[in-house]
Design a protein around this motif. Structure first.
Motif, mmCIF file in Angstrom:
data_model
loop_
_atom_site.group_PDB
_atom_site.id
_atom_site.type_symbol
_atom_site.label_atom_id
_atom_site.label_comp_id
_atom_site.label_asym_id
_atom_site.label_seq_id
_atom_site.Cartn_x
_atom_site.Cartn_y
_atom_site.Cartn_z
ATOM 1 N N LEU A 52 0.813 -1.218 0.000
ATOM 2 C CA LEU A 52 0.000 0.000 0.000
ATOM 3 C C LEU A 52 0.846 1.267 0.000
ATOM 4 C CD1 LEU A 52 -2.856 -0.888 2.535
ATOM 5 C CD2 LEU A 52 -2.973 -0.861 0.037
ATOM 6 N N VAL A 53 2.020 1.234 0.631
ATOM 7 C CA VAL A 53 2.812 2.455 0.785
ATOM 8 C C VAL A 53 3.511 2.876 -0.509
ATOM 9 C CG1 VAL A 53 5.054 1.479 1.471
ATOM 10 C CG2 VAL A 53 4.270 3.643 2.481
ATOM 11 N N GLN A 54 3.494 2.063 -1.521
ATOM 12 C CA GLN A 54 4.133 2.439 -2.789
ATOM 13 C C GLN A 54 3.486 3.718 -3.326
ATOM 14 O OE1 GLN A 54 3.452 -1.095 -5.084
ATOM 15 N NE2 GLN A 54 4.762 -2.353 -3.814
ATOM 16 N N GLN A 55 4.291 4.757 -3.503
ATOM 17 C CA GLN A 55 3.845 6.058 -4.017
ATOM 18 C C GLN A 55 2.746 6.662 -3.149
ATOM 19 O OE1 GLN A 55 5.426 7.489 -6.788
ATOM 20 N NE2 GLN A 55 6.767 5.720 -6.478
ATOM 21 N N THR A 56 2.788 6.384 -1.848
ATOM 22 C CA THR A 56 1.715 6.805 -0.950
ATOM 23 C C THR A 56 2.304 7.255 0.386
ATOM 24 O OG1 THR A 56 0.187 5.224 -1.961
ATOM 25 C CG2 THR A 56 -0.412 6.044 0.228
ATOM 26 N N ARG A 57 1.736 8.292 0.972
ATOM 27 C CA ARG A 57 2.142 8.721 2.308
ATOM 28 C C ARG A 57 1.670 7.713 3.349
ATOM 29 N NH1 ARG A 57 3.563 14.266 2.996
ATOM 30 N NH2 ARG A 57 2.609 14.337 5.069
ATOM 31 N N LEU A 90 -11.872 0.605 -0.631
ATOM 32 C CA LEU A 90 -11.515 0.660 0.788
ATOM 33 C C LEU A 90 -10.087 1.157 0.993
ATOM 34 C CD1 LEU A 90 -13.083 -0.107 3.397
ATOM 35 C CD2 LEU A 90 -11.797 -2.248 3.385
ATOM 36 N N ILE A 91 -9.179 0.827 0.080
ATOM 37 C CA ILE A 91 -7.780 1.230 0.267
ATOM 38 C C ILE A 91 -7.486 2.603 -0.326
ATOM 39 C CG2 ILE A 91 -6.975 -1.152 0.375
ATOM 40 C CD1 ILE A 91 -5.980 -0.896 -2.473
ATOM 41 N N ARG A 92 -8.419 3.169 -1.095
ATOM 42 C CA ARG A 92 -8.259 4.520 -1.577
ATOM 43 C C ARG A 92 -8.217 5.473 -0.372
ATOM 44 N NH1 ARG A 92 -12.156 3.955 -5.134
ATOM 45 N NH2 ARG A 92 -10.885 3.309 -6.899
ATOM 46 N N PRO A 97 -5.132 2.128 -6.503
ATOM 47 C CA PRO A 97 -5.954 1.132 -5.792
ATOM 48 C C PRO A 97 -6.494 0.035 -6.695
ATOM 49 C CG PRO A 97 -7.153 3.191 -6.072
ATOM 50 C CD PRO A 97 -5.734 3.470 -6.456
ATOM 51 N N SER A 98 -6.786 0.366 -7.955
ATOM 52 C CA SER A 98 -7.336 -0.654 -8.856
ATOM 53 C C SER A 98 -6.288 -1.688 -9.254
ATOM 54 C CB SER A 98 -7.921 0.008 -10.114
ATOM 55 O OG SER A 98 -6.914 0.699 -10.831
ATOM 56 N N GLN A 99 -5.010 -1.370 -9.058
ATOM 57 C CA GLN A 99 -3.935 -2.335 -9.308
ATOM 58 C C GLN A 99 -3.512 -3.037 -8.016
ATOM 59 O OE1 GLN A 99 -0.691 -0.493 -11.530
ATOM 60 N NE2 GLN A 99 -2.125 0.957 -12.455
ATOM 61 N N LYS A 100 -3.478 -2.291 -6.924
ATOM 62 C CA LYS A 100 -3.042 -2.880 -5.662
ATOM 63 C C LYS A 100 -4.068 -3.878 -5.121
ATOM 64 C CE LYS A 100 -0.040 0.941 -4.236
ATOM 65 N NZ LYS A 100 0.171 2.071 -3.307
#
Length: 270
Positions: A52-57, A90-92, A97-100
């Protein structure tokens, strides 16, 4: 190989890494909540968080993990059978999110099929075998695999993330090497080799795994608080607000600037 070509020796590199470690360790108190664990299955939560943390705070990751727990989906069997569209929602706002979402489900199915749903079982393999298996999974590259292995599998290794490259470049930790552009494995080897024979304590860390865990945390903390894209060299550290409120709570409280200014090549050149 990169070190030998650059004329570096292990002793010199170890001294530089330990100097960086000591300066940061003195400024940033020990942080037991660096990777907060909200569920009972620590290894699987680390796997999910590392994707989840890929390219994400990290703040968005924490919130997503808590929502997964709230839905009862932070377990391999539940995640594998979840509706993919609902999982993506939910993970947005985690990036992609559509790939993760389908990637996480594929990882969960792999764990169920090959390890009885136990991420720890995968990580109990030797370093090479565990890394090879992780890299064969969707959404898992070198950095993500090594993050999982360090934080969930207790493998002593150096994570080559963007923060490490930035900090090493600005400080001139390895001025003989192009740390911004050199291959991942080459930079990892350059940092790990000097400590390869160490079986006991390193600096204030009781084991090599604890040292590399702490080193990665300290580097990332330095880049969160001071060595940002626009650095805060002479300013108090930037503050962040996390779901785990104890995370970073004691860091840079009333500090007068980055603790690395005295050894920073970029600061001296500014």
């Amino acid at each position: 190989m990169a070190m030998e070509q650059a004329g570096l020796n292990d002793t010199t590199v170890a001294e530089r890494i330990l100097m960086l470690y000591d300066l940061l360790s003195a400024h940033l108190p020990y942080e037991p909540h660096w990777w907060p664990i909200f569920s009972a299955d620590q290894p699987f939560e680390v796997v999910v968080g590392a994707v989840l943390v890929q390219q994400t705070r990290w703040e968005a990751v924490e919130a997503a993990v808590l929502r997964l727990i709230g839905r009862g989906w932070l377990a391999p069997a539940a995640l594998a059978s979840a509706d993919t569209g609902e999982l993506a929602a939910l993970i947005r706002p985690c990036a992609f999110p559509s790939q993760k979402a389908p990637g996480l489900q594929a990882i969960a199915r792999h764990l169920l099929a090959h390890h009885g749903g136990d991420a720890a079982a995968l990580l109990r393999q030797g370093r090479a075998d565990a890394r090879r298996e992780l890299l064969a999974l969707p959404r898992v590259g070198r950095e993500t695999a090594d993050t999982i292995m360090l934080y969930a599998g207790h493998h002593p290794l150096f994570i080559v993330d963007a923060y490490a490259r930035r900090l090493f470049d600005r400080l001139g930790v390895l001025p003989e090497l192009d740390v911004l552009r050199m291959p991942y494995d080459a930079l990892q080897d350059a940092v790990e080799r000097p400590f390869a024979g160490w079986a006991g304590p390193i600096a204030d860390a009781p084991t090599p795994h604890a040292f590399f865990w702490r080193l990665h945390a300290l580097i990332d903390e330095a880049c969160i608080h001071h060595c940002l894209t626009t650095p805060r060299c002479n300013l108090p550290g930037a503050r962040r607000s996390f779901a785990e409120q104890r995370k970073c709570a004691e860091h840079c409280v009333g500090c007068a600037g980055c603790p690395l200014r005295g050894v920073c090549r970029a600061y001296r050149a500014a």
